[in-house]
Design a protein around this motif. Structure first.
Motif, PDB file in Angstrom:
ATOM      1  N   GLY A  41      13.428   6.545  29.064  1.00 14.88           N
ATOM      2  CA  GLY A  41      13.733   7.463  30.140  1.00 14.88           C
ATOM      3  C   GLY A  41      15.220   7.686  30.347  1.00 14.88           C
ATOM      4  N   ARG A  42      16.071   7.008  29.589  1.00 13.62           N
ATOM      5  CA  ARG A  42      17.506   7.234  29.712  1.00 13.62           C
ATOM      6  C   ARG A  42      18.101   7.347  28.311  1.00 13.62           C
ATOM      7  N   ALA A  43      19.208   8.059  28.207  1.00 10.61           N
ATOM      8  CA  ALA A  43      19.835   8.272  26.901  1.00 10.61           C
ATOM      9  C   ALA A  43      20.395   6.961  26.382  1.00 10.61           C
ATOM     10  N   THR A  44      20.219   6.730  25.081  1.00 11.42           N
ATOM     11  CA  THR A  44      20.747   5.505  24.496  1.00 11.42           C
ATOM     12  C   THR A  44      22.227   5.686  24.203  1.00 11.42           C
ATOM     13  N   GLU A  45      22.962   4.624  24.285  1.00 14.32           N
ATOM     14  CA  GLU A  45      24.401   4.679  24.039  1.00 14.32           C
ATOM     15  C   GLU A  45      24.722   5.082  22.597  1.00 14.32           C
ATOM     16  N   PRO A  46      24.058   4.517  21.572  1.00 15.82           N
ATOM     17  CA  PRO A  46      24.375   4.952  20.207  1.00 15.82           C
ATOM     18  C   PRO A  46      24.099   6.441  19.992  1.00 15.82           C
ATOM     19  N   ALA A  47      23.025   6.957  20.578  1.00 11.58           N
ATOM     20  CA  ALA A  47      22.720   8.381  20.405  1.00 11.58           C
ATOM     21  C   ALA A  47      23.816   9.241  21.019  1.00 11.58           C
ATOM     22  N   ALA A  48      24.313   8.857  22.177  1.00 13.43           N
ATOM     23  CA  ALA A  48      25.382   9.625  22.824  1.00 13.43           C
ATOM     24  C   ALA A  48      26.658   9.563  21.983  1.00 13.43           C
ATOM     25  N   VAL A  49      26.935   8.422  21.396  1.00 11.80           N
ATOM     26  CA  VAL A  49      28.123   8.283  20.537  1.00 11.80           C
ATOM     27  C   VAL A  49      27.969   9.171  19.305  1.00 11.80           C
ATOM     28  N   TYR A  50      26.768   9.185  18.720  1.00 10.35           N
ATOM     29  CA  TYR A  50      26.528  10.020  17.539  1.00 10.35           C
ATOM     30  C   TYR A  50      26.694  11.500  17.876  1.00 10.35           C
ATOM     31  N   VAL A  51      26.202  11.908  19.031  1.00  7.29           N
ATOM     32  CA  VAL A  51      26.307  13.314  19.418  1.00  7.29           C
ATOM     33  C   VAL A  51      27.763  13.687  19.643  1.00  7.29           C
ATOM     34  N   ILE A  55      29.845  16.555  17.634  1.00  6.02           N
ATOM     35  CA  ILE A  55      30.569  17.639  18.304  1.00  6.02           C
ATOM     36  C   ILE A  55      32.028  17.642  17.884  1.00  6.02           C
ATOM     37  N   ARG A  56      32.647  16.451  17.823  1.00  3.04           N
ATOM     38  CA  ARG A  56      34.054  16.371  17.400  1.00  3.04           C
ATOM     39  C   ARG A  56      34.229  16.846  15.965  1.00  3.04           C
ATOM     40  N   SER A  57      33.323  16.437  15.077  1.00  4.63           N
ATOM     41  CA  SER A  57      33.472  16.839  13.672  1.00  4.63           C
ATOM     42  C   SER A  57      33.250  18.344  13.499  1.00  4.63           C
ATOM     43  N   GLN A  58      32.312  18.916  14.254  1.00  8.00           N
ATOM     44  CA  GLN A  58      32.098  20.356  14.164  1.00  8.00           C
ATOM     45  C   GLN A  58      33.299  21.120  14.731  1.00  8.00           C
ATOM     46  N   LEU A  59      33.875  20.621  15.819  1.00  7.44           N
ATOM     47  CA  LEU A  59      35.068  21.250  16.389  1.00  7.44           C
ATOM     48  C   LEU A  59      36.236  21.172  15.418  1.00  7.44           C
ATOM     49  N   GLY A  62      35.703  23.662  12.643  1.00  3.95           N
ATOM     50  CA  GLY A  62      35.965  25.027  13.099  1.00  3.95           C
ATOM     51  C   GLY A  62      37.446  25.315  13.209  1.00  3.95           C
ATOM     52  N   ILE A  63      38.202  24.346  13.726  1.00  2.00           N
ATOM     53  CA  ILE A  63      39.650  24.533  13.864  1.00  2.00           C
ATOM     54  C   ILE A  63      40.306  24.637  12.495  1.00  2.00           C
ATOM     55  N   VAL A  64      39.898  23.792  11.549  1.00  2.00           N
ATOM     56  CA  VAL A  64      40.479  23.832  10.204  1.00  2.00           C
ATOM     57  C   VAL A  64      40.159  25.155   9.522  1.00  2.00           C
ATOM     58  N   ALA A  65      38.913  25.604   9.607  1.00  2.00           N
ATOM     59  CA  ALA A  65      38.525  26.864   8.961  1.00  2.00           C
ATOM     60  C   ALA A  65      39.269  28.043   9.579  1.00  2.00           C
ATOM     61  N   THR A  66      39.345  28.073  10.894  1.00  2.00           N
ATOM     62  CA  THR A  66      40.031  29.172  11.578  1.00  2.00           C
ATOM     63  C   THR A  66      41.516  29.171  11.259  1.00  2.00           C
ATOM     64  N   THR A  67      42.132  27.999  11.297  1.00  2.00           N
ATOM     65  CA  THR A  67      43.562  27.899  10.997  1.00  2.00           C
ATOM     66  C   THR A  67      43.856  28.342   9.564  1.00  2.00           C
ATOM     67  N   GLY A  68      43.035  27.894   8.635  1.00  2.00           N
ATOM     68  CA  GLY A  68      43.224  28.296   7.241  1.00  2.00           C
ATOM     69  C   GLY A  68      43.111  29.787   7.054  1.00  2.00           C
ATOM     70  N   ARG A 118      28.388  25.595   5.000  1.00  2.00           N
ATOM     71  CA  ARG A 118      27.955  24.457   4.177  1.00  2.00           C
ATOM     72  C   ARG A 118      28.453  23.138   4.754  1.00  2.00           C
ATOM     73  N   ALA A 119      29.714  23.101   5.191  1.00  2.00           N
ATOM     74  CA  ALA A 119      30.264  21.867   5.756  1.00  2.00           C
ATOM     75  C   ALA A 119      29.595  21.536   7.090  1.00  2.00           C
ATOM     76  N   ALA A 120      29.310  22.543   7.913  1.00  2.00           N
ATOM     77  CA  ALA A 120      28.631  22.300   9.186  1.00  2.00           C
ATOM     78  C   ALA A 120      27.227  21.756   8.946  1.00  2.00           C
ATOM     79  N   ALA A 121      26.524  22.302   7.963  1.00  2.00           N
ATOM     80  CA  ALA A 121      25.189  21.801   7.633  1.00  2.00           C
ATOM     81  C   ALA A 121      25.268  20.364   7.119  1.00  2.00           C
ATOM     82  N   ARG A 122      26.296  20.061   6.353  1.00  2.00           N
ATOM     83  CA  ARG A 122      26.484  18.691   5.853  1.00  2.00           C
ATOM     84  C   ARG A 122      26.730  17.726   7.020  1.00  2.00           C
ATOM     85  N   ASN A 123      27.561  18.151   7.988  1.00  2.00           N
ATOM     86  CA  ASN A 123      27.795  17.312   9.170  1.00  2.00           C
ATOM     87  C   ASN A 123      26.501  17.048   9.924  1.00  2.00           C
TER      88      ASN A 123
END
Length: 134
Positions: A41-51, A55-59, A62-68, A118-123
């Motif tokens: 009934g409550r979110a697990t700590e490892p799951a929140a860390v993974y999420v 989110i950080r890796s996708q961000l 996105g920043i690297v692709a846009t900057t390039g 492709r990189a987002a799908a890999r992440n």
């Protein structure tokens, strides 16, 4: 049954029925929903860390692709500005700068987009692998 004038009453309106989509089963639910509770009934700590990590890796991606892409576009514009002969040159009746745009910048945009997807799908695949092993 008839009323006082001998006419039949209008037919009763059918009952309204609300049709909704079936509930999402476990296979259709996204695996990365922060709000989805753990079985207790409550979110697990490892799951929140993974999420958060996903989110950080996708961000970051996105920043690297846009900057390039922005750097490449600025370089293209600078080349056109610094080499005025490109604007004057005509190939098959088309200005060379337009050809560079059509055969240089647009393919670059498509390549950046494909590499990003492709990189987002890999992440996301790495994230799913982490959550399945949990």
């Amino acid at each position: 049954m008839t009323d006082d004038l001998g006419e039949a009453p209008p037919p009763a309106r059918p009952e309204r029925v609300r049709i909704t989509a079936a509930g999402l089963g476990p296979a259709a639910r996204p695996a990365f929903d922060l709000r989805s509770p753990a079985p207790s009934g409550r979110a697990t700590e490892p799951a929140a860390v993974y999420v958060r990590s996903l989110i950080r890796s996708q961000l970051r991606l996105g920043i690297v692709a846009t900057t390039g892409f922005i750097v490449a576009t600025i370089a293209f514009v600078l080349i056109l500005a610094l080499v005025p002969d490109l604007s004057a040159a005509v190939v098959f009746g088309v200005p060379a700068s337009w050809l560079l745009l059509g055969f240089g910048l647009y393919p670059l945009a498509i390549t950046v987009a494909v590499l990003y997807v492709r990189a987002a799908a890999r992440n996301e695949a790495r994230y799913r692998a982490l959550t399945v092993d949990e």
